[in-house]
Design an enzyme around this catalytic site. Structure first.
Site, mmCIF file in Angstrom:
data_model
loop_
_atom_site.group_PDB
_atom_site.id
_atom_site.type_symbol
_atom_site.label_atom_id
_atom_site.label_comp_id
_atom_site.label_asym_id
_atom_site.label_seq_id
_atom_site.Cartn_x
_atom_site.Cartn_y
_atom_site.Cartn_z
ATOM 1 C CG ASN A 9 -11.941 -6.913 2.614
ATOM 2 O OD1 ASN A 9 -11.016 -7.219 1.909
ATOM 3 N ND2 ASN A 9 -13.132 -7.774 2.610
ATOM 4 C CE LYS A 11 -15.275 -6.595 0.075
ATOM 5 N NZ LYS A 11 -16.738 -6.428 -0.227
ATOM 6 C CG HIS A 95 -15.897 -10.859 3.712
ATOM 7 N ND1 HIS A 95 -16.899 -11.123 2.632
ATOM 8 C CD2 HIS A 95 -15.758 -9.667 4.082
ATOM 9 C CE1 HIS A 95 -17.161 -9.755 2.218
ATOM 10 N NE2 HIS A 95 -16.520 -8.876 3.125
ATOM 11 C CD GLU A 97 -17.270 -10.278 -1.041
ATOM 12 O OE1 GLU A 97 -15.802 -10.156 -0.963
ATOM 13 O OE2 GLU A 97 -17.812 -9.022 -0.834
ATOM 14 C CD GLU A 167 -18.285 -7.028 6.471
ATOM 15 O OE1 GLU A 167 -17.763 -5.956 6.153
ATOM 16 O OE2 GLU A 167 -17.852 -7.821 5.665
ATOM 17 N N GLY A 173 -21.387 -3.832 -0.768
ATOM 18 C CA GLY A 173 -21.397 -3.378 -2.037
ATOM 19 C C GLY A 173 -22.728 -3.135 -2.830
ATOM 20 C CB SER A 212 -23.044 0.374 1.771
ATOM 21 O OG SER A 212 -23.112 -0.522 0.766
HETATM 22 P P1 13P Z 1 -18.657 -2.394 0.815
HETATM 23 O O1 13P Z 1 -17.926 -1.300 1.946
HETATM 24 O O2 13P Z 1 -18.058 -2.278 -0.428
HETATM 25 O O3 13P Z 1 -20.033 -2.612 1.052
HETATM 26 O O4 13P Z 1 -17.929 -3.876 1.451
HETATM 27 C C1 13P Z 1 -17.878 -4.135 2.618
HETATM 28 C C2 13P Z 1 -17.028 -5.377 3.100
HETATM 29 O O5 13P Z 1 -17.384 -6.479 2.558
HETATM 30 C C3 13P Z 1 -16.184 -5.148 3.943
HETATM 31 O O6 13P Z 1 -15.396 -6.284 4.213
#
Ligand code: 13P
Length: 256
Positions: A9, A11, A95, A97, A167, A173, A212
């Site tokens: 992803n 982002k 997601h 976010e 997740e 993150g 992560s």
């Molecule tokens: P990270 O791997 O940066 O923690 O992000 C995970 C994520 O949100 C994947 O969709």
């Protein structure tokens, strides 16, 4: 046997030229692993079409990070799943976010799942508890609600086109991944919910872990029986890191 799936992803990263150049490099680096697992990149929508062309004819697949629940109309700034149909393979829905920063509700996410299936897309449905919910011991309740709401009225026959990504929000993150045991246990709960909903088909559905994931922890996560792959954020932006994670998935011995 469930075939592993690794999804990157991106982002909101990379300019269009950067994304195209990176996709080309990934193509060369990852193709050798594609006979053992599914590999998907989720670029920003602006460059999705171009990247799908760069990857055409190779086993890497593309997915969108978000799309509307409508097929067309006056929805400024949105893209429709109908626009993705026929060339984009996956759509990521739910997601954290999107849920947290863009206030997407369970009901809207259900409409997005319906729209994705209506247009022939495969869905990666993301869910997971926040730190506060985690600390209050509400993980099970939250996951049960998120899953059943997003899948409301979804035809059981769609099971093969649905992947779940667990997740935990506190792991995204933060550099603080869930322990493999904790992830496996929670994903076992998701598995039970899927079997309750889709019966036998639920045992064949993939559940990914996200939050992560790095080259250092990928193997120990994917050694867990309920972890069928990973949804990778930050580490998917670096070719060497993403390649190592893809390699880890290819090396796991799965029972037939
Ligand atoms: P990270 O791997 O940066 O923690 O992000 C995970 C994520 O949100 C994947 O969709």
């Amino acid at each position: 046997m469930r075939r592993p799936l690794i999804a990157g992803n991106w982002k909101m990263h990379f300019t269009v030229p950067e994304g195209l150049e990176y996709a080309l490099r990934l193509r060369h680096a990852l193709e050798p692993f594609a006979d053992r697992e599914d590999i998907v990149v989720l670029p920003p929508s602006l460059m999705l079409w171009e990247i799908a062309n760069v990857l055409r004819g190779c086993p890497l697949e593309v997915g969108a990070q978000n799309a509307s629940w409508e097929d067309q109309g006056p929805f400024t700034g949105e893209i429709a799943p109908k626009m993705l149909a026929g060339w984009c393979h996956y759509l990521l829905i739910g997601h954290s976010e999107r849920r947290q920063l863009f206030n997407e509700t369970d009901e809207q996410l259900n409409r997005k799942v319906q729209a994705a299936f209506r247009n022939g897309l495969k869905v990666v449905l993301a869910l997971g508890e926040t730190l506060e919910e985690h600390e209050l011991g509400r993980t099970q309740e939250v996951i049960t609600r998120q899953l059943s709401a997003a899948l409301y009225d979804i035809d059981v026959k769609r099971a093969a086109d649905l992947t779940i990504a667990y997740e935990p929000v506190w792991a995204i993150g933060t550099g603080r991944a869930a322990t493999p045991e904790y992830a496996n246990e929670t994903m076992g709960l998701i598995r039970r919910l899927l079997v309750g909903r889709f019966e036998q088909l639920g045992t064949d559905m993939r559940i990914l872990y996200g939050g992560s994931v790095t080259p250092a922890n990928a193997r120990s996560l994917m050694d867990q029986p309920e972890i069928d792959g990973a949804l990778v954020g930050g580490a998917s932006l670096k070719q060497t890191d993403f390649t190592e994670i893809v390699r880890a998935a290819a090396e796991v011995d799965r029972p037939a």
